[in-house]
Write a protein that holds these residues in place. Structure first.
Motif, PDB file in Angstrom:
ATOM      1  N   ILE A 262       0.834  -1.197   0.000  1.00  0.00           N
ATOM      2  CA  ILE A 262       0.000   0.000   0.000  1.00  0.00           C
ATOM      3  C   ILE A 262       0.870   1.249   0.000  1.00  0.00           C
ATOM      4  CG2 ILE A 262      -1.869  -1.183   1.209  1.00  0.00           C
ATOM      5  CD1 ILE A 262      -1.095   0.450   3.695  1.00  0.00           C
ATOM      6  N   GLU A 263       0.297   2.344  -0.422  1.00  0.00           N
ATOM      7  CA  GLU A 263       1.010   3.622  -0.402  1.00  0.00           C
ATOM      8  C   GLU A 263       0.712   4.322   0.913  1.00  0.00           C
ATOM      9  OE1 GLU A 263      -0.209   5.709  -3.883  1.00  0.00           O
ATOM     10  OE2 GLU A 263       1.066   4.503  -5.173  1.00  0.00           O
ATOM     11  N   ALA A 264       1.724   4.964   1.460  1.00  0.00           N
ATOM     12  CA  ALA A 264       1.588   5.677   2.721  1.00  0.00           C
ATOM     13  C   ALA A 264       2.435   6.946   2.640  1.00  0.00           C
ATOM     14  CB  ALA A 264       2.043   4.797   3.878  1.00  0.00           C
ATOM     15  N   TYR A 265       2.401   7.737   3.697  1.00  0.00           N
ATOM     16  CA  TYR A 265       3.158   8.984   3.753  1.00  0.00           C
ATOM     17  C   TYR A 265       3.916   9.039   5.070  1.00  0.00           C
ATOM     18  CZ  TYR A 265       0.222  10.304  -0.146  1.00  0.00           C
ATOM     19  OH  TYR A 265      -0.401  10.328  -1.366  1.00  0.00           O
ATOM     20  N   ILE A 266       5.118   9.595   5.032  1.00  0.00           N
ATOM     21  CA  ILE A 266       5.907   9.800   6.242  1.00  0.00           C
ATOM     22  C   ILE A 266       6.318  11.259   6.306  1.00  0.00           C
ATOM     23  CG2 ILE A 266       6.779   7.440   6.321  1.00  0.00           C
ATOM     24  CD1 ILE A 266       9.467   8.509   5.303  1.00  0.00           C
ATOM     25  N   ILE A 267       6.664  11.709   7.501  1.00  0.00           N
ATOM     26  CA  ILE A 267       7.209  13.050   7.688  1.00  0.00           C
ATOM     27  C   ILE A 267       8.714  12.904   7.736  1.00  0.00           C
ATOM     28  CG2 ILE A 267       7.346  15.043   9.204  1.00  0.00           C
ATOM     29  CD1 ILE A 267       4.509  14.366  10.130  1.00  0.00           C
ATOM     30  N   GLU A 268       9.391  13.557   6.819  1.00  0.00           N
ATOM     31  CA  GLU A 268      10.835  13.425   6.692  1.00  0.00           C
ATOM     32  C   GLU A 268      11.530  14.617   7.342  1.00  0.00           C
ATOM     33  OE1 GLU A 268      13.654  11.986   3.148  1.00  0.00           O
ATOM     34  OE2 GLU A 268      12.462  13.760   2.706  1.00  0.00           O
ATOM     35  N   SER A 269      12.361  14.358   8.325  1.00  0.00           N
ATOM     36  CA  SER A 269      13.174  15.364   9.020  1.00  0.00           C
ATOM     37  C   SER A 269      12.344  16.507   9.596  1.00  0.00           C
ATOM     38  CB  SER A 269      14.233  15.934   8.070  1.00  0.00           C
ATOM     39  OG  SER A 269      15.068  14.921   7.583  1.00  0.00           O
ATOM     40  N   ASN A 270      11.092  16.242   9.950  1.00  0.00           N
ATOM     41  CA  ASN A 270      10.181  17.267  10.474  1.00  0.00           C
ATOM     42  C   ASN A 270      10.053  18.457   9.540  1.00  0.00           C
ATOM     43  OD1 ASN A 270       9.378  15.938  12.794  1.00  0.00           O
ATOM     44  ND2 ASN A 270      11.109  16.704  13.969  1.00  0.00           N
ATOM     45  N   LEU A 271      10.264  18.252   8.242  1.00  0.00           N
ATOM     46  CA  LEU A 271      10.214  19.338   7.284  1.00  0.00           C
ATOM     47  C   LEU A 271       9.191  19.139   6.184  1.00  0.00           C
ATOM     48  CD1 LEU A 271      14.034  19.989   6.786  1.00  0.00           C
ATOM     49  CD2 LEU A 271      12.418  21.347   8.116  1.00  0.00           C
ATOM     50  N   LYS A 272       9.081  17.917   5.666  1.00  0.00           N
ATOM     51  CA  LYS A 272       8.196  17.708   4.527  1.00  0.00           C
ATOM     52  C   LYS A 272       7.557  16.327   4.578  1.00  0.00           C
ATOM     53  CE  LYS A 272      11.851  16.120   1.434  1.00  0.00           C
ATOM     54  NZ  LYS A 272      12.450  16.269   0.128  1.00  0.00           N
ATOM     55  N   VAL A 273       6.461  16.203   3.860  1.00  0.00           N
ATOM     56  CA  VAL A 273       5.735  14.942   3.752  1.00  0.00           C
ATOM     57  C   VAL A 273       6.223  14.232   2.496  1.00  0.00           C
ATOM     58  CG1 VAL A 273       3.466  13.916   3.457  1.00  0.00           C
ATOM     59  CG2 VAL A 273       3.739  15.908   4.936  1.00  0.00           C
ATOM     60  N   ARG A 274       6.486  12.917   2.614  1.00  0.00           N
ATOM     61  CA  ARG A 274       7.023  12.160   1.488  1.00  0.00           C
ATOM     62  C   ARG A 274       6.206  10.892   1.273  1.00  0.00           C
ATOM     63  NH1 ARG A 274      13.435  10.891   0.725  1.00  0.00           N
ATOM     64  NH2 ARG A 274      13.269  10.161  -1.410  1.00  0.00           N
ATOM     65  N   LYS A 275       5.898  10.611   0.024  1.00  0.00           N
ATOM     66  CA  LYS A 275       5.108   9.433  -0.334  1.00  0.00           C
ATOM     67  C   LYS A 275       6.014   8.212  -0.417  1.00  0.00           C
ATOM     68  CE  LYS A 275       1.816   7.972  -3.840  1.00  0.00           C
ATOM     69  NZ  LYS A 275       1.167   8.360  -5.099  1.00  0.00           N
ATOM     70  N   VAL A 276       5.567   7.086   0.180  1.00  0.00           N
ATOM     71  CA  VAL A 276       6.332   5.844   0.185  1.00  0.00           C
ATOM     72  C   VAL A 276       5.397   4.676  -0.110  1.00  0.00           C
ATOM     73  CG1 VAL A 276       8.056   6.680   1.830  1.00  0.00           C
ATOM     74  CG2 VAL A 276       6.025   5.522   2.672  1.00  0.00           C
ATOM     75  N   THR A 277       5.986   3.523  -0.406  1.00  0.00           N
ATOM     76  CA  THR A 277       5.248   2.279  -0.579  1.00  0.00           C
ATOM     77  C   THR A 277       5.750   1.283   0.459  1.00  0.00           C
ATOM     78  OG1 THR A 277       5.079   2.687  -2.949  1.00  0.00           O
ATOM     79  CG2 THR A 277       4.652   0.451  -2.197  1.00  0.00           C
ATOM     80  N   VAL A 278       4.829   0.658   1.178  1.00  0.00           N
ATOM     81  CA  VAL A 278       5.203  -0.319   2.204  1.00  0.00           C
ATOM     82  C   VAL A 278       5.650  -1.592   1.497  1.00  0.00           C
ATOM     83  CG1 VAL A 278       4.406  -1.663   4.166  1.00  0.00           C
ATOM     84  CG2 VAL A 278       3.588   0.669   3.855  1.00  0.00           C
ATOM     85  N   ALA A 279       6.902  -1.997   1.735  1.00  0.00           N
ATOM     86  CA  ALA A 279       7.454  -3.177   1.083  1.00  0.00           C
ATOM     87  C   ALA A 279       7.334  -4.418   1.960  1.00  0.00           C
ATOM     88  CB  ALA A 279       8.921  -2.941   0.720  1.00  0.00           C
ATOM     89  N   HIS A 280       7.516  -4.261   3.284  1.00  0.00           N
ATOM     90  CA  HIS A 280       7.496  -5.413   4.180  1.00  0.00           C
ATOM     91  C   HIS A 280       7.169  -4.940   5.589  1.00  0.00           C
ATOM     92  CE1 HIS A 280       8.499  -9.477   5.412  1.00  0.00           C
ATOM     93  NE2 HIS A 280       9.246  -8.983   6.374  1.00  0.00           N
TER      94      HIS A 280
END
Length: 76
Positions: free
Chosen positions: A5-23
């Protein structure tokens, strides 16, 4: 949390980044970035939508910090 599934994380408390859960293993998830590469993060750092992550990012950045010279007079 499911793999693929696709999810989002907060990177370095600066920006939101889109990721894909691999495992997913226990409380950790391996995520892949769109540009390549990946990291392992706790599941509680993953957000289901960009709006949720942006809301959390705004909350973290709006916390007021004391001025830089707040304690300078007390240290002498």
């Amino acid at each position: 949390m499911k793999e693929g599934i696709e999810a989002y994380i907060i990177e370095s408390n600066l920006k939101v980044r889109k990721v894909t859960v691999a495992h997913v293993t226990g409380n950790l998830a391996t995520v892949r970035f769109e540009e390549g590469g990946g990291i392992r993060v706790p599941i509680n750092r993953l957000y289901g939508s960009e709006e949720e992550a942006t809301k959390e990012l705004r909350y973290k950045t709006e916390i007021k910090k004391p001025p830089h010279n707040y304690l300078n007079g007390q240290l002498l």
